[in-house]
Enzyme design. Structure first.
Site: not given
Ligand code: S3P
Length: 447
Positions: A30, A103, A176, A178, A328, A359
């Site tokens: 993903k 997210g 993070s 993200q 995750d 969770r």
């Molecule tokens: C992700 C980073 C993670 C993860 C999310 C996907 C990504 O989140 O939990 O499902 O693709 O960068 P965080 O970076 O906020 O922990």
């Protein structure tokens, strides 16, 4: 995508000693699928993406870029062709972009769109509209972005045009990927250098993919830097991206085959990026029998086949440094803990409270319903292994919770009904069929 509370899973216990057996390939990663669309869209020339995850989250990203003026063909059996428009080629969409449950889409797009000369609004479903967005909007504001949230710091995000962003030096308060990725994407459009320091290693797919498409990224320990394209930082050129099978989806089978006597299952072509390996390390520390076979490269990412056989598990204290590397996979790991001998303790994982659901609370409630002692704590959980009973549990529209309780059915004394499972589609389309094909007794009801 709004969750449809009436899609339920009904799982029935495995016949003793049969377990999960065979070979299977879980859908594409993903995180990598999102990034493939985003970077291909802003590269020059065509990018061919293979193994793309045709789940609702990655499709939300794909549709958003179509509405930003990018020609995208597919997905067709995992194949997507993207005609890149270059960093300044995106066009104003004709209305809000719906990120659904995702997210990653919302936070990464906030960074990428912050430096554009047009306004965009990002919206999401009920779950995404509750999730914290200040973690990206605040550092982006330091770069000169103008992003309005509602009073709670949540979506909708109204991203207003700016005259230009300025690179920053940013120390992330939370580990993070993200946030890191959002700032690096903003950094592509910013003047000068953008550097992000992470408090602990997080997934590095953005950095790897930028590098693979020709854009230099510099890493020194926990600090990762790039220079904006307008300041001579580089150029993104389209190419070929092979998306590995998603270790986060494989995790349900790693746990399922570990806990179900008689299992011998091989998961093929799974991404084994070192920043994602927490689930394998944690399960092995609990006693799992997981062999990593035929390690190879799929473009910028390492992949392998994972062979997992049933093994007795024991409870452990999960090392805190593993938390971002398995972020995750904890719902699945909690099922392993429920089937282990003794106690498993997780700390330093308050981030789990702001995922697609809380969770910690949701898993603790479901495990308790099934007769397992599960004590939620502000930053983690304590689970005492025992006998899983039967009952009805709520997934709260969280895909990973739904699949985790489905796998628990392999060891339960009777059927488990799981409610609110429609969002499994966000990351693992076809989960019930695929899991059924290797021996899980699962039926989909309603929906
Ligand atoms: C992700 C980073 C993670 C993860 C999310 C996907 C990504 O989140 O939990 O499902 O693709 O960068 P965080 O970076 O906020 O922990």
């Amino acid at each position: 995508m709004d969750s449809q509370p009436d899609l339920r899973f009904l799982v029935t216990p495995a016949a003793a000693g049969v377990g999960l057996r065979g070979r299977l390939r879980v859908p594409g990663d993903k995180s990598i699928s999102h990034r493939a669309i985003m970077l291909a869209a802003i590269a020059t020339g065509e990018t061919r993406i293979e193994g793309f995850l045709e789940g609702a989250d990655a499709l939300a990203t794909l549709r958003a870029f179509r509405r930003l003026g990018v020609a995208i063909t597919g997905p067709d059996a995992g194949l997507v062709l993207v005609q890149g428009v270059g960093l300044s080629g995106l066009r104003a969409p004709d209305g809000p972009l719906d990120m659904g449950n995702s997210g990653t889409s919302m936070r990464l797009l906030a960074g990428l769109l912050a430096g554009q000369s047009f306004a965009t609004t990002l919206i999401g479903d009920e779950s995404l509209s509750r999730r914290p967005m200040r973690r990206v909007t605040e550092p982006l504001a330091l770069m000169g972005a103008r992003i309005e949230t509602n009073a709670a710091g949540t979506a909708p995000l109204h991203i207003l045009p700016t005259a230009g962003l300025q690179g920053i030096e940013y120390r992330m308060p939370v580990a993070s990927a993200q946030v890191k990725s959002s700032l690096l994407l903003a950094g592509l459009c910013a003047a000068g250098e953008t550097c992000v320091t992470e408090p602990a290693p997080t997934r590095d797919h953005t950095e790897r993919m930028l590098t693979a498409l020709g854009y230099p990224v510099r890493r020194t320990g926990p600090r990762v830097c790039l220079t904006g394209a307008g300041s001579g930082g580089g150029q993104l050129t389209g190419g070929r991206i092979a998306v590995p099978a998603d270790l986060s989806s494989a995790a349900f089978f790693l746990v399922g085959a570990s806990i179900a006597a008689g299992s011998d299952l091989t998961l093929t072509g799974v991404g084994i990026n070192p920043t994602r390996l927490g689930v394998i390390d944690i399960l092995r520390a609990m006693g799992a029998d997981i062999a990593v076979l035929d390690e190879r490269l799929a473009g910028a990412e390492p992949v392998a086949d994972l062979r997992v056989r049933a093994a007795p598990l024991k409870g452990i204290r999960i090392p805190v440094e593993q938390v971002p590397l398995a972020i995750d996979e904890f719902p699945a790991i909690f099922i392993a803990a429920a089937c282990a001998t003794g106690e498993t303790v997780l700390t330093g994982a308050e981030e789990l409270r702001v995922k697609e659901s809380d969770r910690i609370a949701v898993m603790a409630a479901g495990l308790s319903t099934l007769g397992i002692e599960a004590e939620p704590r502000p930053d983690g959980i304590r689970i005492v292994g025992g006998s899983l009973g039967s009952g009805t549990v709520a997934a709260h529209g969280d895909h990973r919770i739904a699949m985790s309780f489905a796998i628990a059915g392999l060891r339960a004394s009777g059927p488990i009904e799981i409610r609110d499972c429609a969002n499994v589609e966000t990351s693992f389309p076809g989960f019930a069929r695929l899991a059924g094909s290797v021996g899980l007794g699962i039926e989909e009801l309603g929906g």
